[in-house]
Design a protein around this motif. Structure first.
Motif, PDB file in Angstrom:
ATOM      1  N   CYS A  92       0.872  -0.887   0.130  1.00  0.00           N
ATOM      2  CA  CYS A  92       0.020  -0.154  -0.248  1.00  0.00           C
ATOM      3  C   CYS A  92       0.650   1.525  -0.036  1.00  0.00           C
ATOM      4  O   CYS A  92       0.739   1.926  -0.556  1.00  0.00           O
ATOM      5  CB  CYS A  92      -1.038  -0.107   1.036  1.00  0.00           C
ATOM      6  SG  CYS A  92      -1.954  -1.302   1.249  1.00  0.00           S
ATOM      7  N   CYS A 101      -4.153  -0.672   4.456  1.00  0.00           N
ATOM      8  CA  CYS A 101      -3.939  -2.370   4.801  1.00  0.00           C
ATOM      9  C   CYS A 101      -4.226  -2.330   6.211  1.00  0.00           C
ATOM     10  O   CYS A 101      -3.159  -1.260   7.438  1.00  0.00           O
ATOM     11  CB  CYS A 101      -4.354  -3.250   4.104  1.00  0.00           C
ATOM     12  SG  CYS A 101      -2.109  -4.198   3.940  1.00  0.00           S
ATOM     13  N   LYS A 114      -1.928  -6.379   0.844  1.00  0.00           N
ATOM     14  CA  LYS A 114      -2.402  -6.982  -0.612  1.00  0.00           C
ATOM     15  C   LYS A 114      -0.866  -7.039  -1.456  1.00  0.00           C
ATOM     16  O   LYS A 114      -0.595  -7.033  -2.893  1.00  0.00           O
ATOM     17  CB  LYS A 114      -3.047  -5.832  -1.181  1.00  0.00           C
ATOM     18  CG  LYS A 114      -4.494  -5.594  -0.156  1.00  0.00           C
ATOM     19  CD  LYS A 114      -4.622  -4.460  -0.332  1.00  0.00           C
ATOM     20  CE  LYS A 114      -5.977  -4.081   0.468  1.00  0.00           C
ATOM     21  NZ  LYS A 114      -6.867  -2.286   0.108  1.00  0.00           N
TER      22      LYS A 114
END
Length: 344
Positions: A92, A101, A114
């Motif tokens: 991120c 996240c 992610k």
């Protein structure tokens, strides 16, 4: 937009194909880097053999250096022409997402839920003429660091991370198991932290080389009483810290034999295979801590390479082209460091 370029893609276990790839449209937060060199490491070997299972096809290669040739936004134009290396976790933070996240909110971007990982998980890496990376993952190479030396920034950062999570003091006895690429860098970092460092390997050549990396004691596992030799060196109690860089699932078991009570085992091996035969009762009775670490601070690695005369160039055994990617992987099993040069 940079389009067709060649890459060595691992399409199935032990099978590389030279493919032509095209980049999708660059996001504003991304750059394209022309790869000068990419290193082969133990993780690449494990992925190639299938021991470390990742989604395929994949272009491996996470130890890379090159020149920025294109960026996704006008604001990033100053990066064009810069000599760089790149962090491998695309998080991120890397893409400056509006909503981070849970891991990134806690400052754990290397564990972003992610994330993709350059050359390892769902993201093509440096065994290619060009690689696409987030601009926030880039680090400029100082003029004092050559292309070849720059390849070692990623593994040197990983070595530094060992002692970020397992701090050591000048009085500590540190044993490094496995004196390959990462093992030597780990020896150097421990020595620069004023620890007493012992190198353990079955290779006499590697043990001889270790003397140039701050090691004060070398022990061969071919000796039938090598464990006793390590204990004698530590005054009979065992090592304060044992770092496993063997690249083998046996490393943890061996480390448990030579760590002192309330000492620490620091695991670095990513061979993809499970460790067996571990006497967990002994570990609990001796109150041994087990720490693991992976990626480390690139800025600190660059600073260390700038300040210290680490002989990393001497580790390079050969430089091979993309077409010889399978040969490079096989050679890396026996050599200290193999590099791939896409434009060789």
């Amino acid at each position: 937009m940079m389009n067709d370029h060649r890459a060595a893609a691992l399409t199935s276990t032990r099978k590389f194909e030279i493919v032509t790839r095209q980049f999708p449209s660059l996001q504003p937060s991304e750059a394209i880097v022309r790869v000068e060199y990419a290193g082969v490491c133990g993780t690449d070997i494990a992925i190639f053999s299938g021991d470390y299972t990742v989604p395929l096809p994949l272009v491996p290669g996470h130890e890379l250096v090159g020149e920025v040739v294109e960026v996704g936004s006008e604001d990033s134009h100053p990066w064009i022409g810069k000599r760089v290396t790149a962090e491998i976790n695309n998080s991120c933070r890397s893409y400056n997402r509006e909503a981070f996240c849970a891991a990134c909110r806690r400052g754990l971007s290397n564990h972003c839920v992610k994330r993709t990982v350059v050359g390892i998980v769902n993201y093509d890496g440096g065994y290619a003429e060009y690689v696409r990376v987030p601009i926030l993952n880039l680090h400029p190479l100082p003029d004092t660091i050559s292309w070849v030396e720059g390849v070692f920034i990623e593994p040197l950062a990983a070595a530094i991370q060992t002692f970020e999570l397992t701090p050591i003091s000048p009085s500590n006895h540190v044993v490094v198991l496995g004196i390959g690429r990462l093992g030597l860098l780990t020896c150097a970092v421990a020595s620069l932290n004023k620890a007493q460092v012992c190198a353990v390997s079955r290779s006499s050549d590697k043990l001889e080389r270790a003397s140039k990396w701050g090691v004060v004691k070398a022990v061969s596992t071919d000796h039938p009483k090598w464990i006793e030799a390590v204990h004698e060196w530590t005054g009979g109690i065992g090592a304060d810290v044992v770092v496993d860089t063997t690249g083998s699932p046996e490393g943890l078991r061996l480390a448990a034999e030579i760590v002192r009570p309330r000492g620490t085992i620091a695991l670095k091996t990513t061979c993809g295979l499970p460790a067996t035969g571990i006497d967990t009762t002994r570990l609990v009775v001796d109150e041994v801590q087990i720490h693991t670490s992976r990626c480390g601070p690139f800025a600190k690695a660059i600073g260390l390479l700038t300040r210290e005369s680490l002989p990393v160039k001497s580790l390079v055994s050969d430089v091979l082209p993309l077409e010889d990617a399978p040969l490079a992987i096989e050679a890396a099993k026996l050599s200290t460091k193999i590099l791939i040069q896409p434009k060789l």
